[in-house]
Design a protein around this motif. Structure first.
Motif, PDB file in Angstrom:
ATOM      1  N   TRP A  71     -22.858  17.816  16.021  1.00 43.22           N
ATOM      2  CA  TRP A  71     -22.889  19.254  15.763  1.00 43.22           C
ATOM      3  C   TRP A  71     -23.388  19.551  14.348  1.00 43.22           C
ATOM      4  CZ3 TRP A  71     -19.935  22.121  12.267  1.00 43.22           C
ATOM      5  CH2 TRP A  71     -20.064  23.515  12.385  1.00 43.22           C
ATOM      6  N   LEU A  72     -22.951  18.728  13.375  1.00 44.33           N
ATOM      7  CA  LEU A  72     -23.419  18.918  12.002  1.00 44.33           C
ATOM      8  C   LEU A  72     -24.944  18.782  11.904  1.00 44.33           C
ATOM      9  CD1 LEU A  72     -20.742  17.016   9.878  1.00 44.33           C
ATOM     10  CD2 LEU A  72     -21.165  19.483   9.937  1.00 44.33           C
ATOM     11  N   LEU A  73     -25.508  18.003  12.798  1.00 43.94           N
ATOM     12  CA  LEU A  73     -26.960  17.801  12.820  1.00 43.94           C
ATOM     13  C   LEU A  73     -27.649  18.762  13.784  1.00 43.94           C
ATOM     14  CD1 LEU A  73     -26.945  13.904  12.996  1.00 43.94           C
ATOM     15  CD2 LEU A  73     -27.089  15.347  10.955  1.00 43.94           C
ATOM     16  N   ASN A  74     -26.874  19.663  14.377  1.00 42.56           N
ATOM     17  CA  ASN A  74     -27.382  20.589  15.395  1.00 42.56           C
ATOM     18  C   ASN A  74     -27.970  19.830  16.590  1.00 42.56           C
ATOM     19  OD1 ASN A  74     -27.734  23.154  16.446  1.00 42.56           O
ATOM     20  ND2 ASN A  74     -29.799  23.351  15.641  1.00 42.56           N
ATOM     21  N   ARG A  75     -27.300  18.736  16.967  1.00 40.28           N
ATOM     22  CA  ARG A  75     -27.754  17.890  18.073  1.00 40.28           C
ATOM     23  C   ARG A  75     -26.691  17.754  19.158  1.00 40.28           C
ATOM     24  NH1 ARG A  75     -31.977  16.466  19.664  1.00 40.28           N
ATOM     25  NH2 ARG A  75     -31.667  14.248  19.776  1.00 40.28           N
ATOM     26  N   GLN A  76     -25.730  18.679  19.204  1.00 40.84           N
ATOM     27  CA  GLN A  76     -24.650  18.600  20.188  1.00 40.84           C
ATOM     28  C   GLN A  76     -25.162  18.657  21.620  1.00 40.84           C
ATOM     29  OE1 GLN A  76     -24.965  21.006  17.873  1.00 40.84           O
ATOM     30  NE2 GLN A  76     -25.219  22.920  18.993  1.00 40.84           N
ATOM     31  N   GLY A  77     -26.343  19.194  21.825  1.00 44.14           N
ATOM     32  CA  GLY A  77     -26.912  19.273  23.176  1.00 44.14           C
ATOM     33  C   GLY A  77     -27.120  17.912  23.816  1.00 44.14           C
ATOM     34  N   VAL A  78     -27.437  16.902  23.020  1.00 47.50           N
ATOM     35  CA  VAL A  78     -27.641  15.572  23.601  1.00 47.50           C
ATOM     36  C   VAL A  78     -26.344  15.030  24.188  1.00 47.50           C
ATOM     37  CG1 VAL A  78     -29.624  15.008  22.153  1.00 47.50           C
ATOM     38  CG2 VAL A  78     -27.362  14.325  21.409  1.00 47.50           C
ATOM     39  N   LEU A  79     -25.233  15.394  23.576  1.00 46.26           N
ATOM     40  CA  LEU A  79     -23.944  14.967  24.115  1.00 46.26           C
ATOM     41  C   LEU A  79     -23.648  15.698  25.420  1.00 46.26           C
ATOM     42  CD1 LEU A  79     -21.478  13.189  23.640  1.00 46.26           C
ATOM     43  CD2 LEU A  79     -20.476  15.063  22.336  1.00 46.26           C
ATOM     44  N   ALA A  80     -23.946  16.993  25.441  1.00 47.22           N
ATOM     45  CA  ALA A  80     -23.710  17.781  26.652  1.00 47.22           C
ATOM     46  C   ALA A  80     -24.558  17.287  27.823  1.00 47.22           C
ATOM     47  CB  ALA A  80     -24.000  19.253  26.380  1.00 47.22           C
ATOM     48  N   ASP A  81     -25.739  16.755  27.541  1.00 44.01           N
ATOM     49  CA  ASP A  81     -26.645  16.296  28.593  1.00 44.01           C
ATOM     50  C   ASP A  81     -26.472  14.821  28.949  1.00 44.01           C
ATOM     51  OD1 ASP A  81     -27.747  18.808  28.724  1.00 44.01           O
ATOM     52  OD2 ASP A  81     -29.404  18.335  27.363  1.00 44.01           O
ATOM     53  N   ALA A  82     -25.597  14.122  28.258  1.00 48.50           N
ATOM     54  CA  ALA A  82     -25.479  12.671  28.432  1.00 48.50           C
ATOM     55  C   ALA A  82     -25.161  12.247  29.870  1.00 48.50           C
ATOM     56  CB  ALA A  82     -24.435  12.102  27.481  1.00 48.50           C
ATOM     57  N   ALA A  83     -24.361  13.006  30.577  1.00 47.65           N
ATOM     58  CA  ALA A  83     -23.983  12.649  31.951  1.00 47.65           C
ATOM     59  C   ALA A  83     -24.414  13.731  32.936  1.00 47.65           C
ATOM     60  CB  ALA A  83     -22.482  12.397  32.045  1.00 47.65           C
ATOM     61  N   ASP A  84     -25.518  14.381  32.650  1.00 50.30           N
ATOM     62  CA  ASP A  84     -26.034  15.444  33.511  1.00 50.30           C
ATOM     63  C   ASP A  84     -26.212  14.914  34.936  1.00 50.30           C
ATOM     64  OD1 ASP A  84     -27.539  17.392  34.835  1.00 50.30           O
ATOM     65  OD2 ASP A  84     -28.614  17.944  33.009  1.00 50.30           O
ATOM     66  N   PRO A  85     -25.586  15.538  35.935  1.00 49.68           N
ATOM     67  CA  PRO A  85     -25.676  15.049  37.315  1.00 49.68           C
ATOM     68  C   PRO A  85     -27.103  14.910  37.837  1.00 49.68           C
ATOM     69  CG  PRO A  85     -23.968  16.708  37.159  1.00 49.68           C
ATOM     70  CD  PRO A  85     -24.693  16.706  35.838  1.00 49.68           C
ATOM     71  N   LYS A  86     -28.004  15.762  37.402  1.00 53.88           N
ATOM     72  CA  LYS A  86     -29.366  15.661  37.923  1.00 53.88           C
ATOM     73  C   LYS A  86     -30.091  14.420  37.411  1.00 53.88           C
ATOM     74  CE  LYS A  86     -31.654  18.636  34.586  1.00 53.88           C
ATOM     75  NZ  LYS A  86     -31.219  19.867  34.050  1.00 53.88           N
ATOM     76  N   GLU A  87     -29.540  13.768  36.397  1.00 50.22           N
ATOM     77  CA  GLU A  87     -30.129  12.534  35.870  1.00 50.22           C
ATOM     78  C   GLU A  87     -29.391  11.287  36.365  1.00 50.22           C
ATOM     79  OE1 GLU A  87     -32.919  12.625  34.177  1.00 50.22           O
ATOM     80  OE2 GLU A  87     -32.914  14.816  34.096  1.00 50.22           O
ATOM     81  N   ASP A  88     -28.393  11.457  37.225  1.00 46.74           N
ATOM     82  CA  ASP A  88     -27.555  10.356  37.705  1.00 46.74           C
ATOM     83  C   ASP A  88     -28.218   9.679  38.902  1.00 46.74           C
ATOM     84  OD1 ASP A  88     -25.594   8.620  38.502  1.00 46.74           O
ATOM     85  OD2 ASP A  88     -24.003  10.127  38.611  1.00 46.74           O
ATOM     86  N   LEU A  89     -29.088   8.733  38.615  1.00 43.55           N
ATOM     87  CA  LEU A  89     -29.847   8.072  39.675  1.00 43.55           C
ATOM     88  C   LEU A  89     -28.966   7.227  40.593  1.00 43.55           C
ATOM     89  CD1 LEU A  89     -33.044   7.070  37.678  1.00 43.55           C
ATOM     90  CD2 LEU A  89     -32.619   9.107  39.056  1.00 43.55           C
ATOM     91  N   GLY A  90     -27.880   6.686  40.058  1.00 44.92           N
ATOM     92  CA  GLY A  90     -26.960   5.904  40.888  1.00 44.92           C
ATOM     93  C   GLY A  90     -26.312   6.752  41.967  1.00 44.92           C
ATOM     94  N   ALA A  91     -25.874   7.938  41.611  1.00 46.94           N
ATOM     95  CA  ALA A  91     -25.254   8.846  42.584  1.00 46.94           C
ATOM     96  C   ALA A  91     -26.287   9.339  43.592  1.00 46.94           C
ATOM     97  CB  ALA A  91     -24.594  10.027  41.884  1.00 46.94           C
TER      98      ALA A  91
END
Length: 126
Positions: A71-91
């Motif tokens: 958040w201090l680096l204004n990069r909190q979005g990468v954390l929010a997207d880390a387990a995005d279901p649309k990127e979950d190829l295993g599922a």
């Protein structure tokens, strides 16, 4: 010092490597901003030793501390997207396999055979 967690002992090498890279990148970001360890740790509300552990990629550092650093680096979005279901190829693969099991056709005396790949798609287009 708290007891070591079995989960930390079993950390996969790829995950440990990713944490080391994240820590190194966070250290680089702090240095590029010309922030001291003391100043940055104050902003994170952690001790200097905890910040040093974070920058080394220590898996025992709280995810909340990692989130605050991002958040201090204004990069909190990468954390929010880390387990995005649309990127979950295993599922997605599991869902495809489940759909294939649901769509079997009957052959020779009631035995089942998987539907040919793409059959469902052809039937749904008409």
């Amino acid at each position: 010092m708290s007891k070591a967690s079995p989960a930390l002992d079993a950390l996969p090498p790829a995950a440990a490597s990713a944490l080391r890279k994240l820590g190194a990148d966070l250290a680089t970001a702090r240095k590029r901003r010309r922030e001291s360890l003391k100043a940055w740790s104050t902003r994170l509300n952690v001790s200097v030793p905890t910040l040093m552990r974070l920058e080394k990629g220590d898996a025992a550092v709280s995810v909340g501390v990692v989130a605050t650093a991002l958040w201090l680096l204004n990069r909190q979005g990468v954390l929010a997207d880390a387990a995005d279901p649309k990127e979950d190829l295993g599922a997605l693969e599991a869902e495809v396999q489940q759909a294939r099991r649901r769509h079997v056709r009957r052959v020779d005396g009631g035995k089942t055979a998987p539907a040919p790949v793409g059959q469902h798609e052809r039937n749904s287009e008409t």
